[in-house]
Design an enzyme around this catalytic site. Structure first.
Site, short mmCIF file in Angstrom:
data_model
loop_
_atom_site.label_atom_id
_atom_site.label_comp_id
_atom_site.label_asym_id
_atom_site.label_seq_id
_atom_site.Cartn_x
_atom_site.Cartn_y
_atom_site.Cartn_z
N HIS A 88 0.86 -1.19 0.00
CA HIS A 88 0.00 0.00 0.00
C HIS A 88 0.90 1.23 0.00
O HIS A 88 1.27 1.74 1.06
CB HIS A 88 -0.91 -0.04 1.24
CG HIS A 88 -1.93 1.05 1.28
ND1 HIS A 88 -3.10 0.95 2.02
CD2 HIS A 88 -1.97 2.29 0.72
CE1 HIS A 88 -3.80 2.05 1.88
NE2 HIS A 88 -3.13 2.89 1.11
N HIS A 93 1.22 4.83 -2.55
CA HIS A 93 0.84 5.61 -3.74
C HIS A 93 2.11 6.25 -4.27
O HIS A 93 2.74 7.03 -3.54
CB HIS A 93 -0.18 6.68 -3.36
CG HIS A 93 -1.42 6.12 -2.73
ND1 HIS A 93 -2.57 5.88 -3.44
CD2 HIS A 93 -1.67 5.72 -1.45
CE1 HIS A 93 -3.49 5.37 -2.63
NE2 HIS A 93 -2.98 5.26 -1.41
N HIS A 120 -9.44 0.69 -1.29
CA HIS A 120 -9.43 1.38 0.00
C HIS A 120 -10.84 1.29 0.57
O HIS A 120 -11.82 1.60 -0.13
CB HIS A 120 -9.09 2.86 -0.18
CG HIS A 120 -7.65 3.16 -0.42
ND1 HIS A 120 -6.91 2.55 -1.40
CD2 HIS A 120 -6.81 4.03 0.20
CE1 HIS A 120 -5.67 3.04 -1.37
NE2 HIS A 120 -5.58 3.94 -0.41
N GLU A 134 -11.18 3.41 5.86
CA GLU A 134 -10.14 4.32 6.35
C GLU A 134 -10.84 5.36 7.24
O GLU A 134 -10.58 5.42 8.44
CB GLU A 134 -9.40 5.00 5.18
CG GLU A 134 -8.30 5.96 5.62
CD GLU A 134 -7.61 6.67 4.44
OE1 GLU A 134 -8.14 6.64 3.32
OE2 GLU A 134 -6.53 7.27 4.68
N ASP A 194 1.65 4.06 2.74
CA ASP A 194 0.63 4.91 2.12
C ASP A 194 1.26 6.04 1.28
O ASP A 194 1.43 5.88 0.08
CB ASP A 194 -0.33 5.46 3.17
CG ASP A 194 -1.71 5.79 2.64
OD1 ASP A 194 -2.00 5.47 1.48
OD2 ASP A 194 -2.53 6.36 3.40
N ASP A 195 1.58 7.16 1.93
CA ASP A 195 2.17 8.32 1.24
C ASP A 195 3.36 8.79 2.05
O ASP A 195 3.29 9.80 2.76
CB ASP A 195 1.11 9.43 1.12
CG ASP A 195 -0.11 8.96 0.36
OD1 ASP A 195 -0.04 8.88 -0.88
OD2 ASP A 195 -1.13 8.63 1.00
#
Ligand code: ADE
Ligand code: ZN
Length: 333
Positions: free
Chosen positions: A9, A11, A190, A193, A271-272
């Protein structure tokens, strides 16, 4: 030896560090709405998912050419490989680029070339997952899917669903996910969340996804937790993201421990990472410290990542052997 890790996961656009954003802004003659790197980084103070997404989409304005996407991907893999990354399944958001007039072939070719460099330089195996922006109409998602598959079907392994969650339930995308399955693609989404467990159920039962990205809201639903455990449905949890986007109050309260205790196939991811204060290894260290996890529990999380991944059986065996070696040596996370 560092614990060998998967990342399921991440991005790719969320790995854009402020320094690279300004370098690309200069190269492409694009103006960012911040005077310098420090000012941009100072804006990384988020109230919720949407406040992050606003900045995430704005900063992407610097990504224009195939070379930009390759540079971005290589920079991510270099940093994450330095923290033990061995296998990465990378999301990208095509509509966030085509809506700005960027050529979709440049996006896919650029990221794919970066992943190839990652295989050669650091031995990181990988997959690529095309995500649909759920706040845009399903017709746009369908068009994007068909276009991407006509350009580079060989480069796309699966589809995902991301962006603003509440008010955009998975079922809006049932036809798109059915088409993706028909095209032979794997499916993730997703869900849970910020939105309630009902979104997780829709992703499983309507879209037929094989993994849930985030899924942290499942913690309030014991029946769903036992279903996830029984069916060995992976959750790709992102602890530092959840704190930065105020999904959880602090790491010590993170449902990761509850998922482990319920026998859910939970994995740790970033994630980011450029926006949330850490790459995949940083996330492992943060949960180890906040939740007092043992080396055996860290190794268990890493093995979950291998099981939940789309690596070949041969690659999975290699990764399991490397995790076993780390555990018998007792080395740093
Ligand atoms: N796009 C990038 N990061 C995301 C996240 N955490 N949730 C939803 N969409 C995203
Ligand atoms: Zn995400």
């Amino acid at each position: 030896m560092t614990l060998p890790k998967t990342e399921l996961h991440v991005h790719i656009e969320g790995t854009l560090e402020p320094e690279l954003a300004f370098a690309l802004a200069g190269r492409n003659r694009v103006d960012l709405p911040f005077p310098d790197v420090d000012a941009l980084r100072a804006a990384y103070d988020f109230d919720d998912l949407q406040s992050f997404l606003d900045l995430y989409y704005a900063t992407m304005a610097v990504l224009l050419t195939e070379r930009d996407f390759t540079d971005l991907t290589v920079a991510y893999l270099e940093r994450a490989a330095g923290q033990g990354l061995a296998h990465a399944e990378v999301f990208f958001d095509p509509q966030a680029h085509t809506s700005r007039g960027v050529d979709l072939a440049a996006v896919i070719d650029g990221i794919s070339a970066g992943l190839e460099i990652g295989r050669e330089r650091w031995g990181v195996s990988s997959a690529l997952i095309l995500c649909f922006l759920r706040n845009l109409p399903a017709e746009s998602a369908m068009q994007t899917l068909e276009q991407a598959m006509s350009i580079r079907a060989d480069a796309i392994d699966g589809v995902g669903l991301d962006s603003s969650e509440v008010g955009f339930p998975p079922s809006l995308f049932d036809a798109v996910f059915a088409r993706a399955a028909q095209l032979g693609l794997r499916k993730v989404a997703h869900a849970g969340e910020e939105a309630p467990p009902a979104y997780i159920l829709e992703a499983l039962d309507v879209l037929g996804v094989e993994r849930i990205d985030h899924g942290v809201q499942a913690v309030v639903d014991p029946a769903l937790l036992s279903r996830l455990a029984d069916e060995r449905t992976p959750l790709t949890v992102c602890p530092l993201s959840n704190v930065r986007l105020r999904v959880v109050d602090d790491l010590a309260q993170h449902p990761l421990r509850a998922f482990l205790e319920a026998g859910v196939l939970v994995t740790v991811n970033s994630d980011d990472p450029a926006y949330f204060g850490g790459y995949v290894g940083d996330n492992y260290v943060a949960v180890r410290d906040a939740l007092a996890l043992t080396d055996a529990q860290l190794a268990h999380l890493a093995r979950n990542g291998v099981e939940a991944s789309w690596a070949t059986a041969e690659r999975k065996a290699e990764l399991h052997a490397a995790i076993d070696a780390w555990e018998s040596d007792g080395r740093p996370a």
